[in-house]
Design an enzyme around this catalytic site. Structure first.
Site, PDB file in Angstrom:
ATOM      1  NE  ARG A 144      35.961  78.715  59.378  1.00  0.00           N
ATOM      2  CZ  ARG A 144      34.656  78.470  59.269  1.00  0.00           C
ATOM      3  NH1 ARG A 144      34.104  78.288  58.079  1.00  0.00           N
ATOM      4  NH2 ARG A 144      33.880  78.391  60.337  1.00  0.00           N
TER       5      ARG A 144
ATOM      6  CG  PHE B 226      32.499  78.217  45.839  1.00  0.00           C
ATOM      7  CD1 PHE B 226      31.432  78.474  44.990  1.00  0.00           C
ATOM      8  CD2 PHE B 226      33.506  77.366  45.400  1.00  0.00           C
ATOM      9  CE1 PHE B 226      31.354  77.871  43.732  1.00  0.00           C
ATOM     10  CE2 PHE B 226      33.450  76.762  44.145  1.00  0.00           C
ATOM     11  CZ  PHE B 226      32.378  77.010  43.316  1.00  0.00           C
TER      12      PHE B 226
ATOM     13  CG  ASP C 118      30.485  83.894  47.478  1.00  0.00           C
ATOM     14  OD1 ASP C 118      30.772  82.867  48.124  1.00  0.00           O
ATOM     15  OD2 ASP C 118      29.319  84.210  47.182  1.00  0.00           O
TER      16      ASP C 118
ATOM     17  CG  ASP D 294      33.685  75.910  51.852  1.00  0.00           C
ATOM     18  OD1 ASP D 294      33.011  74.853  51.846  1.00  0.00           O
ATOM     19  OD2 ASP D 294      33.548  76.794  52.720  1.00  0.00           O
TER      20      ASP D 294
ATOM     21  CB  CYS E  66      28.661  71.021  52.563  1.00  0.00           C
ATOM     22  SG  CYS E  66      27.875  72.114  51.358  1.00  0.00           S
TER      23      CYS E  66
END
Length: 400
Positions: A214, A230, A252, A301, A341
């Site tokens: 970030r 997201f 989101d 993300d 991730c």
């Protein structure tokens, strides 16, 4: 009395012998003695040669989680204290410890245990039967070790509610492990303030693993228009604003996440430049493309699209789609930050997928940097599952 043991089959345990933290049920030839699930057992090769000690759990495919490669290791309070001290010292050496992951399971040689520190609150996630039996001792030791550095922990909350516990023959649980306290905790990361709900937020409440990723996007956002997809609780969006973005849109699919992100923007006095909206990103990106929208920085993300090898092919389709759509929204000379991730989405496969998306979008990429998770989520070589976060920053360039 002889310690209960497991003995490997001939030729098995190759990953473990190469540094891996697990032994699978189909690698075990026999169990000697009468250990209960969750007990510590000695690990022996097929010929009886001692290889270390670990937790046994017959209910799990991961039958043994390795605690030590010393055959004579005694898993007592002194052993656990040494592990806790080493974990905390490593964080002090490598990261801002105001909020950080203090214990990261196998990578800190405390398999199945995660402990996050949010200011003066600890959040614990226990995912293995053996470590669950030692959880209270480890937490007490951790509180004492932190106190030596003048850090007073006011509360501990358990978030052992992941489905993976069912595979260990354990129930999913959550709740206070200390006297009850307000579970909404304020933290500061990279100069940005957040309210973290440790009881109801995703995972342990906040994704600490992206801390320095970030930070890396802050200079790229200066003076620009930014799209954060997201957004969860708005962390990338707010870092973009911190870096000087003139306009930021965070999206989101969760209205709860959008509401939290909006409160975080208000907390930082950024509401004039940052707004959050509830959308399905897969539906929104084509709509923005049709409208001719363009951004100086697009951030992708997403949550893990795959949590097993069986669904990797479907996940690749998802990653290719969002990267293709995201790339089409970046101005020439602008930037794309994109990540995965999922452990099962390997670095090689993720890189290949982005390349395919760029070709399909007819965009050319210049790599700015490649990053992984924050150092408080260390990658232990030999333990492949400890590397899960892949993070690229690209400049989208046109050399015609």
């Amino acid at each position: 009395m002889t310690q209960p043991s497991i003995r490997l089959k001939r030729g098995e345990g190759r990953a473990f012998k190469a540094g891996g933290p697990w032994i699978y049920d189909n690698e075990i030839g026999e169990i000697l003695g009468d250990p209960a699930d969750g007990d510590v057992v000695a690990i022996q090769d097929y010929n009886g040669y001692p290889l270390g000690v670990g937790f046994l759990n017959r209910a799990s495919t991961i039958a043994v989680r390795v605690l030590s490669r010393k055959a004579d290791a005694v898993i007592d309070e002194a052993f656990l204290e040494a592990r806790v001290r080493a974990a905390w010292q490593y964080r002090k050496d490598t990261v801002d410890t105001s909020s950080c992951r203090v214990i990261f399971g196998e990578a800190d040689f405390l398999p199945g245990l995660v402990v996050d520190k949010f200011s003066d609150v600890l959040v614990v996630e226990s995912l293995a039967l053996g470590i669950d039996k030692l959880k209270s001792t480890i937490l007490k030791l951790l509180v004492d070790v932190l106190a030596e550095d003048g850090i007073s922990i006011r509360g501990i909350y358990e978030r052992s509610d992941a489905k993976v516990r069912l595979k260990e023959g354990m129930e999913r649980v959550k709740g206070f492990l200390s006297e009850p306290f307000d579970p909404v905790v304020e933290i500061v990361e990279n100069g940005v303030r957040y309210q973290v709900d440790v009881a109801e937020g995703q995972k342990t409440g906040f994704f600490l693993d992206q801390k320095y990723n970030r930070l890396a996007i802050q200079p790229l956002a200066k003076g620009g228009r930014v799209l954060d997809c997201f957004t969860h609780t708005g962390a990338f969006a707010l870092n973009a604003a911190k870096g000087g973005a003139r306009e930021v849109l965070g999206v989101d699919a969760s209205q709860l996440g959008v509401d939290q992100a909006t409160r975080n923007a208000e907390l930082n006095g950024m509401s004039d430049r940052v707004r959050f909206e509830c959308h399905d990103v897969f539906e929104l990106l084509p709509e923005l493309e049709k409208k001719g929208e363009q951004f100086d920085l697009v951030i992708l993300d997403p949550p893990a699209f795959t949590k097993s090898r069986a669904s990797v092919k479907k996940a690749v389709t998802g990653y290719r789609e969002i990267n293709l759509r995201g790339l089409k929204l970046v101005k020439n000379g602008g930037y794309l930050a994109t990540c995965s991730c999922s452990h099962f989405m390997t670095p090689e496969l993720f890189t290949k997928t982005i390349g395919e998306a760029a070709r399909d979008a007819h965009r050319r990429l210049r790599q700015v940097e490649y990053r992984t998770q924050s150092p408080d989520h260390p990658v232990l070589w030999g333990a492949d599952q400890s590397l899960y976060l892949k993070f690229y920053i690209f400049q989208v360039v046109d050399d015609r």
